[in-house]
Scaffold this motif. Sequence first.
Motif, PDB file in Angstrom:
ATOM      1  N   LEU A 196       6.591  11.642   4.154  1.00 21.50           N
ATOM      2  CA  LEU A 196       6.772  10.562   4.081  1.00 21.50           C
ATOM      3  C   LEU A 196       6.118   9.587   5.285  1.00 21.50           C
ATOM      4  CD1 LEU A 196       8.076   8.672   1.909  1.00 21.50           C
ATOM      5  CD2 LEU A 196      10.101   8.375   3.328  1.00 21.50           C
ATOM      6  N   LEU A 239      -0.852   6.465   6.794  1.00 23.66           N
ATOM      7  CA  LEU A 239      -2.081   6.074   6.030  1.00 23.66           C
ATOM      8  C   LEU A 239      -1.893   4.923   5.245  1.00 23.66           C
ATOM      9  CD1 LEU A 239      -2.952   9.771   4.990  1.00 23.66           C
ATOM     10  CD2 LEU A 239      -3.901   8.346   6.959  1.00 23.66           C
ATOM     11  N   SER A 240      -0.845   4.115   4.996  1.00 25.40           N
ATOM     12  CA  SER A 240      -0.702   3.155   4.360  1.00 25.40           C
ATOM     13  C   SER A 240      -0.669   1.701   5.247  1.00 25.40           C
ATOM     14  CB  SER A 240       0.689   2.944   3.589  1.00 25.40           C
ATOM     15  OG  SER A 240       0.709   3.957   2.792  1.00 25.40           O
ATOM     16  N   VAL A 263       1.040  -1.261   0.169  1.00 30.46           N
ATOM     17  CA  VAL A 263       0.035  -0.053  -0.183  1.00 30.46           C
ATOM     18  C   VAL A 263       0.948   1.341   0.105  1.00 30.46           C
ATOM     19  CG1 VAL A 263      -1.713   1.291   1.357  1.00 30.46           C
ATOM     20  CG2 VAL A 263      -1.890  -1.258   1.177  1.00 30.46           C
ATOM     21  N   LEU A 264       1.987   1.252   0.854  1.00 30.91           N
ATOM     22  CA  LEU A 264       2.776   2.604   0.763  1.00 30.91           C
ATOM     23  C   LEU A 264       3.313   2.651  -0.590  1.00 30.91           C
ATOM     24  CD1 LEU A 264       4.227   4.502   2.537  1.00 30.91           C
ATOM     25  CD2 LEU A 264       6.076   2.872   2.797  1.00 30.91           C
ATOM     26  N   LEU A 323       2.496   9.488   4.696  1.00 27.35           N
ATOM     27  CA  LEU A 323       2.099   8.601   3.946  1.00 27.35           C
ATOM     28  C   LEU A 323       2.234   6.938   4.556  1.00 27.35           C
ATOM     29  CD1 LEU A 323       1.348   8.567   0.842  1.00 27.35           C
ATOM     30  CD2 LEU A 323       3.866   7.941   0.478  1.00 27.35           C
ATOM     31  N   PHE A 324       3.249   7.066   5.245  1.00 23.62           N
ATOM     32  CA  PHE A 324       3.420   5.536   5.881  1.00 23.62           C
ATOM     33  C   PHE A 324       2.330   5.403   6.693  1.00 23.62           C
ATOM     34  CE2 PHE A 324       5.168   2.890   9.362  1.00 23.62           C
ATOM     35  CZ  PHE A 324       5.661   1.749   8.713  1.00 23.62           C
TER      36      PHE A 324
END
Lengths: 313, 327
Positions: free
Chosen positions: B137, B143-144, A288-289, B140-141
Amino acid sequence: MTEKLLETATERPIAELTPTEAESKRLTRRQLLVRRFLRNKTAVVGLLIIVALIIIAIIGPYLAPWTYDYVDRRAYLKPPSNRHVWGTTQGGRDMFALTLRGLRKSLLIGFLVAILSTGIAALVGSFAAYFGGWWERVALWVTDLLLVIPAFLLIAVMTSGGSKGPNAWLLLVFLLAAFGWMLSARVIRSLCLSVKERDYVHAAKFMGLSAGRTITRHILPNISSLLIIDATLNVGYAILAETGLSFFGFGVQSPDTSLGTLLADGARQVNSFPWLFTGPAVTVVLLVLSVNAVGDGLRDALDPSSASGGTAR
Amino acid sequence: MGRYVARRLLNYVILLFIAVSLTYFLAASQLNPRSLYLIVNPPLDPQSIEESLLSRNLSDNVPLLERYWIWLKDILTSWDWGDSPKGGPVTEEIGRRILVSLRLITAGSLIGTVIGVTIGAWTATRQYKFSDRFFTLGSLFILSVPAFVIASVLQVTASKTNNATGLRLFEFVGETGSRGGYFGAVLVDRIQHLVLPTFVLILINAAFFSRIQRNLMLDALGSDFVRTARAKGLRQSRAVMKHALRTSLVPTGTYFAFTVATLFTGATFMEIIFSFHGMGEYAVTTITQQDVNGAVAAAAFAGICVLGGAILADIMVAVLDPRVRLS
């Protein structure tokens, strides 16, 4: 700023803007996008990881020492060792092989949902904008209705009845797509509203092109950058939604395996048997990342006003 | 203006009504409360099963439309959302659970949003420097990662810390636990139980809002009115705070309204992993327990939250945006 707008707005090679270099550099729009994308290192790494994961998911099962359904009677619930690199489950199945199988399913779900829901969004949004009037009202109203309905609950209700054959996951794909297109459809509609007033669209219309052709050949290509970004981000959304649903016991049902079902099993026993959790968790996060990083990179590369393009070329 | 608002509101109510009705039809046809009675050992008399199902308006021998009509009439006449197949009235249960959810999400979502907006606005002014890259970053991490993975990892870390220190610093089961007799023990106990879920909520909210705020802030910083403000002699800090930040807060406000409203059901992972018996957990258990009335009520509640968020967002824009307020 204006220079950057020009380079993507007109499809002229950038070299024409700077006459001194006209002979040395002539870039098509595609080359320009590739260069802008390659400048974002995070996105490039993300793309490489996705490609690697896809390759592993496809050819991995043929190379791995164990198959996902083989029960090793000498290793029930064993931690990682030389024999089983990622350990085994309570049923004596190899974690690595299971993760590969889950990864396959999750990738399939992710990409299928992304294509479907972006497709629906593009069709509904562009047709609503193009025709206007009653058609537009109905489309917007249905969009609002689906936004109000708690999609998570409805998908849970419809998939809670247990496995309905080996293709039950296709129903999940359909449901995730059916409840995932609404916000993009609204954005696409508002973009199409401005594209539809362009001269070339009028020209196409007056030349007698049918509405469907006008939309697919002249309007949608002009918002393709948004569609590409939307589809990419939808891949991540779908994979996360599937893991979430499976965590509660909805979504993909056993004996079918996805990264979500593996994670759900692992999360319940994470304190005592962490290897059941670590493998799938790292895989999901990596996947996903990477997808999100690629989405970000695409947005920067395709958005003419983005500053990440650096200086012009 | 008043007529416009009234029409929007009426439109929302009709939308909600249709959405909830559709959910009822779906839940009533897909879920099977009878199966709960059939798995009981020793087996129950079919006659009495039918009677208890009938008394709760759950029997699948009654036509769907008739059941729907009885259900609707009860809600409209006495605000009675029905009973669960083997328990009490749904309405009471939900009233209690809303408070639990409220206690769980308030601190986390507020603190998370403030931190997220601050980080987003700050990193936007430092675009492409190290701190900006780091936080972009990082968000983003976060949320992933699926929410329940974050929560599980934290839980493991917390129990390791507990074992290593020999103290029960972190609690992660339920809202309250065993507590000492000293002054303020009740409060300390509650806070101990809230620390972990709140931390997860802060992480997720901060990550979400920092991304939104950074994008909006970047747009605002590049716009003409900020340049004008600088050109007429305003200090950079003042131009950023008064002109860029304020403008970019308007859309964030609408996002905030939506997320707060949807958090009631969005904190489901936190509720299940940390055993808070709130609305999110209710929504899931009703479905696994074949509770038609409960599931529909939970769905209706979620729908009301979304609409509440939409209305709150409209108000938020009116408060923050002088152009809307004055017209």
